[in-house]
Motif scaffolding. Structure first.
Motif, PDB file in Angstrom:
ATOM      1  N   ASP A   1      44.280 -34.933  -8.044  1.00 25.45           N
ATOM      2  CA  ASP A   1      44.327 -33.584  -8.609  1.00 25.45           C
ATOM      3  C   ASP A   1      45.096 -32.627  -7.709  1.00 25.45           C
ATOM      4  OD1 ASP A   1      42.847 -34.617 -10.664  1.00 25.45           O
ATOM      5  OD2 ASP A   1      40.972 -33.614 -10.128  1.00 25.45           O
ATOM      6  N   SER A   2      45.015 -32.837  -6.390  1.00 23.22           N
ATOM      7  CA  SER A   2      45.751 -31.957  -5.471  1.00 23.22           C
ATOM      8  C   SER A   2      47.255 -32.106  -5.668  1.00 23.22           C
ATOM      9  CB  SER A   2      45.361 -32.245  -4.015  1.00 23.22           C
ATOM     10  OG  SER A   2      45.954 -33.439  -3.519  1.00 23.22           O
ATOM     11  N   LEU A   3      47.708 -33.325  -5.941  1.00 16.92           N
ATOM     12  CA  LEU A   3      49.130 -33.536  -6.230  1.00 16.92           C
ATOM     13  C   LEU A   3      49.534 -32.760  -7.474  1.00 16.92           C
ATOM     14  CD1 LEU A   3      51.915 -34.885  -6.043  1.00 16.92           C
ATOM     15  CD2 LEU A   3      50.930 -36.879  -7.213  1.00 16.92           C
ATOM     16  N   LEU A   4      48.751 -32.867  -8.537  1.00 14.70           N
ATOM     17  CA  LEU A   4      49.096 -32.169  -9.778  1.00 14.70           C
ATOM     18  C   LEU A   4      49.077 -30.655  -9.588  1.00 14.70           C
ATOM     19  CD1 LEU A   4      47.230 -34.315 -12.454  1.00 14.70           C
ATOM     20  CD2 LEU A   4      49.546 -34.577 -11.523  1.00 14.70           C
ATOM     21  N   ILE A   5      48.138 -30.154  -8.783  1.00 16.09           N
ATOM     22  CA  ILE A   5      48.082 -28.714  -8.491  1.00 16.09           C
ATOM     23  C   ILE A   5      49.319 -28.281  -7.720  1.00 16.09           C
ATOM     24  CG2 ILE A   5      46.860 -27.041  -7.021  1.00 16.09           C
ATOM     25  CD1 ILE A   5      44.247 -28.425  -8.016  1.00 16.09           C
ATOM     26  N   GLY A   6      49.781 -29.118  -6.775  1.00 14.64           N
ATOM     27  CA  GLY A   6      51.013 -28.803  -6.057  1.00 14.64           C
ATOM     28  C   GLY A   6      52.210 -28.782  -6.982  1.00 14.64           C
ATOM     29  N   ILE A   7      52.273 -29.752  -7.899  1.00  9.51           N
ATOM     30  CA  ILE A   7      53.392 -29.813  -8.838  1.00  9.51           C
ATOM     31  C   ILE A   7      53.406 -28.585  -9.744  1.00  9.51           C
ATOM     32  CG2 ILE A   7      54.301 -31.088 -10.827  1.00  9.51           C
ATOM     33  CD1 ILE A   7      53.422 -33.667  -9.404  1.00  9.51           C
ATOM     34  N   GLU A   8      52.239 -28.088 -10.114  1.00 14.40           N
ATOM     35  CA  GLU A   8      52.171 -26.887 -10.958  1.00 14.40           C
ATOM     36  C   GLU A   8      52.830 -25.679 -10.285  1.00 14.40           C
ATOM     37  OE1 GLU A   8      48.081 -26.236 -11.828  1.00 14.40           O
ATOM     38  OE2 GLU A   8      47.959 -27.844 -13.318  1.00 14.40           O
ATOM     39  N   LYS A   9      52.839 -25.662  -8.962  1.00 17.56           N
ATOM     40  CA  LYS A   9      53.447 -24.550  -8.221  1.00 17.56           C
ATOM     41  C   LYS A   9      54.929 -24.769  -7.939  1.00 17.56           C
ATOM     42  CE  LYS A   9      49.716 -22.066  -7.776  1.00 17.56           C
ATOM     43  NZ  LYS A   9      49.606 -20.726  -8.408  1.00 17.56           N
ATOM     44  N   ALA A  10      55.452 -25.942  -8.295  1.00 18.28           N
ATOM     45  CA  ALA A  10      56.849 -26.263  -8.015  1.00 18.28           C
ATOM     46  C   ALA A  10      57.737 -25.704  -9.118  1.00 18.28           C
ATOM     47  CB  ALA A  10      57.020 -27.769  -7.878  1.00 18.28           C
ATOM     48  N   LEU A  11      57.941 -24.393  -9.072  1.00 14.58           N
ATOM     49  CA  LEU A  11      58.687 -23.669 -10.099  1.00 14.58           C
ATOM     50  C   LEU A  11      59.820 -22.877  -9.464  1.00 14.58           C
ATOM     51  CD1 LEU A  11      55.593 -22.182 -11.974  1.00 14.58           C
ATOM     52  CD2 LEU A  11      56.849 -24.276 -12.566  1.00 14.58           C
TER      53      LEU A  11
ATOM     54  N   ASN B   1      59.380 -19.789  -6.896  1.00 19.49           N
ATOM     55  CA  ASN B   1      58.280 -19.974  -5.965  1.00 19.49           C
ATOM     56  C   ASN B   1      58.811 -20.531  -4.653  1.00 19.49           C
ATOM     57  OD1 ASN B   1      56.421 -19.048  -7.777  1.00 19.49           O
ATOM     58  ND2 ASN B   1      55.389 -21.010  -8.104  1.00 19.49           N
ATOM     59  N   THR B   2      57.969 -20.614  -3.651  1.00 18.42           N
ATOM     60  CA  THR B   2      58.384 -21.149  -2.362  1.00 18.42           C
ATOM     61  C   THR B   2      57.680 -22.476  -2.090  1.00 18.42           C
ATOM     62  OG1 THR B   2      56.603 -20.129  -1.063  1.00 18.42           O
ATOM     63  CG2 THR B   2      58.587 -18.783  -1.492  1.00 18.42           C
TER      64      THR B   2
ATOM     65  N   HIS C   1      52.056 -30.073   2.898  1.00 16.32           N
ATOM     66  CA  HIS C   1      50.933 -30.031   1.955  1.00 16.32           C
ATOM     67  C   HIS C   1      49.867 -29.048   2.411  1.00 16.32           C
ATOM     68  CE1 HIS C   1      52.713 -34.190   1.606  1.00 16.32           C
ATOM     69  NE2 HIS C   1      52.974 -33.622   0.433  1.00 16.32           N
ATOM     70  N   TYR C   2      50.277 -28.089   3.190  1.00 18.48           N
ATOM     71  CA  TYR C   2      49.433 -27.000   3.670  1.00 18.48           C
ATOM     72  C   TYR C   2      50.363 -25.831   3.957  1.00 18.48           C
ATOM     73  CZ  TYR C   2      51.326 -28.266   8.230  1.00 18.48           C
ATOM     74  OH  TYR C   2      52.186 -28.524   9.268  1.00 18.48           O
ATOM     75  N   GLY C   3      49.792 -24.659   4.192  1.00 16.79           N
ATOM     76  CA  GLY C   3      50.646 -23.537   4.545  1.00 16.79           C
ATOM     77  C   GLY C   3      50.229 -22.227   3.902  1.00 16.79           C
ATOM     78  N   LYS C   4      51.135 -21.268   3.934  1.00 11.11           N
ATOM     79  CA  LYS C   4      50.861 -19.930   3.420  1.00 11.11           C
ATOM     80  C   LYS C   4      51.701 -19.650   2.179  1.00 11.11           C
ATOM     81  CE  LYS C   4      49.749 -17.979   7.960  1.00 11.11           C
ATOM     82  NZ  LYS C   4      50.087 -16.925   8.965  1.00 11.11           N
ATOM     83  N   LYS C   5      51.093 -18.963   1.229  1.00 12.28           N
ATOM     84  CA  LYS C   5      51.830 -18.547   0.037  1.00 12.28           C
ATOM     85  C   LYS C   5      53.049 -17.726   0.431  1.00 12.28           C
ATOM     86  CE  LYS C   5      47.834 -18.233  -3.085  1.00 12.28           C
ATOM     87  NZ  LYS C   5      47.040 -17.308  -3.928  1.00 12.28           N
ATOM     88  N   SER C   6      54.090 -17.856  -0.355  1.00 10.74           N
ATOM     89  CA  SER C   6      55.331 -17.067  -0.218  1.00 10.74           C
ATOM     90  C   SER C   6      56.114 -17.379   1.051  1.00 10.74           C
ATOM     91  CB  SER C   6      55.027 -15.552  -0.268  1.00 10.74           C
ATOM     92  OG  SER C   6      54.353 -15.226  -1.469  1.00 10.74           O
ATOM     93  N   SER C   7      55.755 -18.470   1.744  1.00  8.35           N
ATOM     94  CA  SER C   7      56.493 -18.847   2.954  1.00  8.35           C
ATOM     95  C   SER C   7      57.459 -19.981   2.649  1.00  8.35           C
ATOM     96  CB  SER C   7      55.519 -19.271   4.060  1.00  8.35           C
ATOM     97  OG  SER C   7      54.836 -20.461   3.705  1.00  8.35           O
ATOM     98  N   GLY C   8      58.472 -20.123   3.500  1.00 14.93           N
ATOM     99  CA  GLY C   8      59.426 -21.209   3.350  1.00 14.93           C
ATOM    100  C   GLY C   8      60.513 -20.908   2.343  1.00 14.93           C
ATOM    101  N   PRO C   9      61.453 -21.846   2.177  1.00 22.25           N
ATOM    102  CA  PRO C   9      62.560 -21.639   1.242  1.00 22.25           C
ATOM    103  C   PRO C   9      62.080 -21.495  -0.200  1.00 22.25           C
ATOM    104  CG  PRO C   9      62.995 -23.489   2.718  1.00 22.25           C
ATOM    105  CD  PRO C   9      61.565 -23.115   2.912  1.00 22.25           C
ATOM    106  N   LYS C  10      62.868 -20.784  -1.002  1.00 24.27           N
ATOM    107  CA  LYS C  10      62.567 -20.680  -2.427  1.00 24.27           C
ATOM    108  C   LYS C  10      63.088 -21.906  -3.167  1.00 24.27           C
ATOM    109  CE  LYS C  10      62.110 -15.725  -3.205  1.00 24.27           C
ATOM    110  NZ  LYS C  10      62.557 -14.580  -4.043  1.00 24.27           N
TER     111      LYS C  10
END
Length: 261
Positions: A133-143, A146-147, A187-196
Motif C-alpha cells: 500500500d505504501s508503494l501505491l500511495i507513493g505512486i499517487e503522489k507522482a504527478l 509535485n516533487t 522513500h522518506y522526506g519532506k513535502k515540497s522538497s527535491g526536484p519537480k
C-alpha cells in the motif's frame, strides 16, 4: 534530453521501448509465482528467471552488474534487498522478494514483488500489505508539478503511522536507457522538497519496509543487505512514467498477481 536537474526526459517513442522491457520483467515475476513452494532453492528460481528472460530475447541486467553473480535478486525474510540466490531451500512460512530487471534493445525495465511460501504469520502478512500500500500511495503522489519529496513524505507518513519503519539506506532511481540514472527516489522526506516531476520522467519507486527498526547492514558478500535487528523486511517496486495527466505504471502484472494473497 535532460532537464536542469540532470534528469532524463523521454519521449513517446522511448516510452514504447521502456514499456517492452518492463513487460518482460513483470511477466518473469508472473511466471515465477507458480514455482514458489517449500523445498525449491533460490538458485533454481534464479535459473528459471534467467531462462525466461533469454526466451523473450532480453538480457538480465543484474548478471555481471558491478560483479553481481545472478540474474535476479531474491531477498528472504530479514534480507532487505540484493539477496544473492543460492542453495538455500524455501520453507513454509518464508516471505521473499524477487527483483528482476530486463534489458531489451537497450532499454531497461525494473520491478519486484513479494511472494509467500505456504502459510505465513499474521505479522508477515500485515508487513506485506503495508509495504504494498505504501508503494501505491507513493505512486499517487507522482504527478507533474509535485516533487520527489512529496512521494517520499507520503510513503514515510503512511508506514510510520502503521508502526513500521522505512529503510533509508536504499532508494528508487531513474531508469530507461541505463539501469540507474538520476534522480535518487527517496522513500522518506519532506513535502515540497527535491526536484519537480515533469512529463517524460521515468523512474522506480521501491519502498523497503521493516517491522522493526530501519537500520541495515551489508553481509560479507558485499551485496546482501539485512535488517540489523533481524526483523522481517518487505519490498515492492514499480517502474513508472510521468505523463501530462499523471503517471503510467509500466510494470503491472498482466495476471493481476502483484500482491501474493
Amino acid at each position: 534530453m535532460k532537464n536542469k536537474d540532470g534528469i532524463h526526459i523521454y519521449d513517446n517513442r522511448d516510452l514504447e521501448g521502456i514499456k517492452r522491457a518492463c513487460d518482460i520483467a513483470s511477466e518473469t515475476l508472473d511466471m515465477i509465482d507458480n514455482l514458489i513452494e517449500p523445498g525449491i532453492t533460490t538458485l533454481s528460481l534464479d535459473k528459471q528467471c534467467h531462462d525466461f528472460i533469454l526466451s523473450r530475447n532480453a538480457t538480465p541486467a543484474t548478471l555481471g552488474y558491478r560483479g553481481y553473480p545472478r540474474s535476479c535478486c531474491i531477498s528472504l525474510n530479514h534480507v532487505v534487498c540484493h539477496g544473492i540466490p543460492g542453495d538455500k531451500k524455501l520453507k513454509n512460512g518464508d516471505i521473499l522478494n524477487v527483483d528482476v530487471t530486463c534489458i531489451l534493445d537497450g532499454w531497461y525495465g525494473d520491478t519486484s514483488r513479494m511472494f509467500v511460501v505456504g502459510d505465513i504469520s499474521l505479522k508477515a502478512k500485515r508487513l506485506i500489505e503495508i509495504t504494498h500500500d505504501s508503494l501505491l500511495i507513493g505512486i499517487e503522489k507522482a504527478l507533474p508539478g509535485n516533487t520527489f519529496g512529496d512521494i517520499g513524505a507520503a510513503i514515510q507518513t503512511f508506514v510510520e503511522k502503521n508502526k513500521m519503519s522505512v529503510v533509508k539506506d536504499f532508494c528508487g532511481h531513474g531508469i530507461g536507457s541505463e539501469f540507474h540514472q538520476p534522480p535518487n527516489v527517496l522513500h522518506y522526506g519532506k513535502k515540497s522538497s527535491g526536484p519537480k516531476l515533469e512529463p517524460g520522467m521515468c523512474f522506480t519507486i521501491e519502498p523497503m519496509v521493516n517491522i522493526g527498526r530501519p537500520e541495515t547492514k551489508i553481509l560479507s558478500d558485499n551485496w546482501t543487505a539485512v535488517t540489523r535487528d533481524k526483523s522481517l523486511s518487505a519490498q515492492f517496486e514499480h517502474t513508472i512514467f510521468i505523463n501530462e495527466k499523471g503517471n503510467q505504471i509500466l510494470t503491472k502484472s498482466k495476471k493481476n498477481k502483484f500482491l501474493p494473497f
